[in-house]
Design an enzyme around this catalytic site. Sequence first.
Site, PDB file in Angstrom:
ATOM      1  N   ASN A   8      61.442  50.916   8.582  1.00  0.00           N
ATOM      2  CA  ASN A   8      60.330  49.974   8.512  1.00  0.00           C
ATOM      3  C   ASN A   8      60.677  48.699   9.262  1.00  0.00           C
ATOM      4  OD1 ASN A   8      61.835  48.344   6.323  1.00  0.00           O
ATOM      5  ND2 ASN A   8      61.583  50.349   5.363  1.00  0.00           N
ATOM      6  N   SER A  64      54.375  51.862   2.580  1.00  0.00           N
ATOM      7  CA  SER A  64      55.411  52.796   2.125  1.00  0.00           C
ATOM      8  C   SER A  64      55.009  54.253   2.357  1.00  0.00           C
ATOM      9  CB  SER A  64      55.661  52.576   0.630  1.00  0.00           C
ATOM     10  OG  SER A  64      56.669  53.436   0.167  1.00  0.00           O
ATOM     11  N   GLY A  65      55.941  55.036   2.912  1.00  0.00           N
ATOM     12  CA  GLY A  65      55.770  56.493   2.978  1.00  0.00           C
ATOM     13  C   GLY A  65      54.650  56.974   3.881  1.00  0.00           C
ATOM     14  N   SER A  74      59.038  50.289   0.332  1.00  0.00           N
ATOM     15  CA  SER A  74      59.869  50.107  -0.869  1.00  0.00           C
ATOM     16  C   SER A  74      60.997  49.110  -0.621  1.00  0.00           C
ATOM     17  CB  SER A  74      60.426  51.466  -1.314  1.00  0.00           C
ATOM     18  OG  SER A  74      61.163  52.058  -0.276  1.00  0.00           O
ATOM     19  N   ASP A  75      61.301  48.812   0.634  1.00  0.00           N
ATOM     20  CA  ASP A  75      62.351  47.848   0.953  1.00  0.00           C
ATOM     21  C   ASP A  75      61.814  46.428   1.139  1.00  0.00           C
ATOM     22  OD1 ASP A  75      64.606  49.787   1.215  1.00  0.00           O
ATOM     23  OD2 ASP A  75      63.345  50.597   2.802  1.00  0.00           O
ATOM     24  N   HIS A 113      64.729  48.002   9.311  1.00  0.00           N
ATOM     25  CA  HIS A 113      65.615  48.867   8.532  1.00  0.00           C
ATOM     26  C   HIS A 113      65.396  50.300   9.004  1.00  0.00           C
ATOM     27  CE1 HIS A 113      67.748  50.801   5.344  1.00  0.00           C
ATOM     28  NE2 HIS A 113      66.677  51.259   4.745  1.00  0.00           N
ATOM     29  N   HIS A 170      67.445  54.491   9.123  1.00  0.00           N
ATOM     30  CA  HIS A 170      68.572  55.352   8.745  1.00  0.00           C
ATOM     31  C   HIS A 170      69.042  56.079  10.004  1.00  0.00           C
ATOM     32  CE1 HIS A 170      68.112  55.570   4.121  1.00  0.00           C
ATOM     33  NE2 HIS A 170      67.437  54.531   4.560  1.00  0.00           N
ATOM     34  N   ASP A 214      78.526  42.113  24.426  1.00  0.00           N
ATOM     35  CA  ASP A 214      77.290  41.528  24.943  1.00  0.00           C
ATOM     36  C   ASP A 214      76.388  41.068  23.796  1.00  0.00           C
ATOM     37  OD1 ASP A 214      77.827  41.748  27.649  1.00  0.00           O
ATOM     38  OD2 ASP A 214      76.885  43.714  27.862  1.00  0.00           O
ATOM     39  N   HIS A 248      74.547  52.940   2.423  1.00  0.00           N
ATOM     40  CA  HIS A 248      73.116  52.989   2.639  1.00  0.00           C
ATOM     41  C   HIS A 248      72.834  53.136   4.147  1.00  0.00           C
ATOM     42  CE1 HIS A 248      68.970  51.070   1.464  1.00  0.00           C
ATOM     43  NE2 HIS A 248      68.842  52.084   2.273  1.00  0.00           N
ATOM     44  N   TYR A 305      72.756  35.844  32.514  1.00  0.00           N
ATOM     45  CA  TYR A 305      72.161  37.170  32.368  1.00  0.00           C
ATOM     46  C   TYR A 305      70.667  36.993  32.136  1.00  0.00           C
ATOM     47  CZ  TYR A 305      71.251  41.908  30.861  1.00  0.00           C
ATOM     48  OH  TYR A 305      70.760  43.178  30.771  1.00  0.00           O
TER      49      TYR A 305
END
Lengths: 232, 232, 232, 232
Positions: free
Chosen positions: B30, B46-47, B76-77, B96, B98, B121, B172, B230
């Site tokens: 998310n 959520s979901g 949910s986070d 966030h 995974h 960097d 996590h 840069y």
Amino acid sequence: MSKYQHIKEEAYQANMELPKLNLVIFTFGNVSAVDRAEGVFAIKPSGVPYEDLTPDNMVIVDFAGETVEGKLRPSSDTKTHAVLYSKWDTIGGIVHTHSTYATAWAQSQRDIPIFGTTHADYNTVDIPCAPPMSDLMIQGNYEFQTGHQIINCLQEKGLNYKEVEMVLVGNHAPFTWGKTAAKAVHNSAVLEAIAHMALLTEQINPSAPRLKAALINKHYERKHGAGSYYGQ
Amino acid sequence: MSKYQHIKEEAYQANMELPKLNLVIFTFGNVSAVDRAEGVFAIKPSGVPYEDLTPDNMVIVDFAGETVEGKLRPSSDTKTHAVLYSKWDTIGGIVHTHSTYATAWAQSQRDIPIFGTTHADYNTVDIPCAPPMSDLMIQGNYEFQTGHQIINCLQEKGLNYKEVEMVLVGNHAPFTWGKTAAKAVHNSAVLEAIAHMALLTEQINPSAPRLKAALINKHYERKHGAGSYYGQ
Amino acid sequence: MSKYQHIKEEAYQANMELPKLNLVIFTFGNVSAVDRAEGVFAIKPSGVPYEDLTPDNMVIVDFAGETVEGKLRPSSDTKTHAVLYSKWDTIGGIVHTHSTYATAWAQSQRDIPIFGTTHADYNTVDIPCAPPMSDLMIQGNYEFQTGHQIINCLQEKGLNYKEVEMVLVGNHAPFTWGKTAAKAVHNSAVLEAIAHMALLTEQINPSAPRLKAALINKHYERKHGAGSYYGQ
Amino acid sequence: MSKYQHIKEEAYQANMELPKLNLVIFTFGNVSAVDRAEGVFAIKPSGVPYEDLTPDNMVIVDFAGETVEGKLRPSSDTKTHAVLYSKWDTIGGIVHTHSTYATAWAQSQRDIPIFGTTHADYNTVDIPCAPPMSDLMIQGNYEFQTGHQIINCLQEKGLNYKEVEMVLVGNHAPFTWGKTAAKAVHNSAVLEAIAHMALLTEQINPSAPRLKAALINKHYERKHGAGSYYGQ
């Protein structure tokens, strides 16, 4: 139109997800969808490439593994599906693949340890690996016995098929299931991701500890518990 | 039209980048985007699968984690995002995921060592891995405490969130942030690349040394320092 | 139209190959193409995403690293390219990437051992890894010194840049070159494939021997020797 | 129209599958298709990128390796194909690639152990790796001798080319074959999948046992035996 059209459609759609999710090459996998009222399920025909599948060439089979409707031979793994549907009342779909990482764990004959919350969002336990079958079971009704091997494995480990929806068959490959064929496919993709991350975790830290109980419970509960607050 | 339309758009666009960059499957991640003047942020519901997202179904939430606008339940986070926005004044977006390699390091409970200039960097230090939370924190207001765990981790290591824009939460998965939601997504993809290369580096040479100080400083300074040269 | 249009086109086309070949994410890489008669080269502008590139925003730079034409700042690695063009008379294009496997070997500070004929089709020797630069070189004119580090590395190992068209810079990442920018890009992709296979080879057999001399010579000669019979 | 149009088409189609199946980059591979009645085969021209292939630029070659029809030079591996067609009466197509995982095993000079049913669906034995050739063979008629090395390897291990349709050439890369060029390509993709999973299996469990005899026989028999029940 077939009276089983709805499960033919469901099985077809779910089968077509497997190559999209990179879970199969060629004909390495199959999905089925059940109609509990009729006592039959629709399953992929054997050895037919995914690009040639249609809802109409799904095969309708009963819980003894006998073809009820369809011109093609059903998947060679059909009897394994039949046994699982017949013993487990609430599942609606089953998937079998040879996806790379899950199959490697199956070949290694190891349960996949629970290392993180990705795993805990789906299972509170290590993902079980059933031991390879006895020679007697293999030489007998092999695919039928594969179903029993899966059921026995969960039973011996005290696991409930309603909570643990995935298993590895030692030396072979994964099976997953769920309330629908689509959910069973979802579980196959999640299993593959968990299997990949667990291997990497052990490579990064060979003494990585299993996830602590408080986190296992928290993540599973927030997604599946009575007071769950994940999803809509 | 909602008075929060601009952050709904920003959060929507940033969320849609996650599957394109192979950082998520299904609903595993998310992104949020903040409006500091209004004291709210827009976050993924959520979901909900990415293909079903629209700017309009982003949820508007305040820094206490309460929904201000939107029909769907927020991620949910959400409370983790709320804590970080409330404590860190200058960040504009949070992500966030995974993602595979970053999550494997989080599961391994190890900081990612700085092995090369790709890492330098972006950061002059190892990418921090916060330890798993105490059982008390987990059983309490879990997602709220996750935010505090991240903040404490940086504090204890003497790191500044304006310079280190990425963290692993032990057992996590990663969180990243930045001046905008798009920059936070960029950081998530960079973290995944760094995590992958660090694992490979240790496999090729188990005694590979950390990057020397002169190179760390040079690469970070040429991209972020007063005399940076840069970019445009 | 610019008098440098042909190298702007060449550099543009070659830069656009990098994301297609999965050698870069975001702005992690750059290609240049030289015009020897004019004593200049065209190079990617710094920090500009590949999807925003056009032939017209390529920057024209001389061998001292000074911009001759173009509104944007050239790649931060420009002086490394300038040094290589100025010292090596016959190269037409240069590529720098942070591709995953080649960069992991660079971070490991190891030459890539020659394990097979894929490698021998391109090089008769291990792919050299230049040691990390001295602090003095880093704190001085860093990108200029990077070019010298590469040249010194080949010299010390007795290698000829006309035969070995790829190098790793220790702790940093690969550089490749060739008669054209397109050939330099080709070499970057080949290096990445060789780097990947060499890592896997050591994982499968930690005592895998280097390729024997007869095979090294045979494969290199059939592709590059006087009696070569590869290609048209 | 050429009297060899049918094998030109067959070879063209099969060659075009290699990049789609991620088995080759650039020109790293070749497929041929044979016409037994005419005693010739069609093969990819040497060094031509896949996107430039057409049925018409396939080269027709006899079993001595001499070009019979075609303007381009045939694949540099042509004599290896010629030897295999000439010694093995029933094969219709041959594939050579440098696919990543199979090539890594070849470079490691190890047979690929049979760890699971995916492997057993195709072979009842470890996938053989021919030892690197003697210096005399290499310095002589190299590609011709490569064919003999493959034939000798199967002979020494007591394997039948009708059952084992894949081999690794030590320090080099895989060759596969089959009744048609399409089946040979299929075998190359399966070999790559088996090679990947075998490496992962050893990483997960360094003492993973080989597959037991009962499972080897069962899986091979259900797909290839007299009472086979796989496919239509």
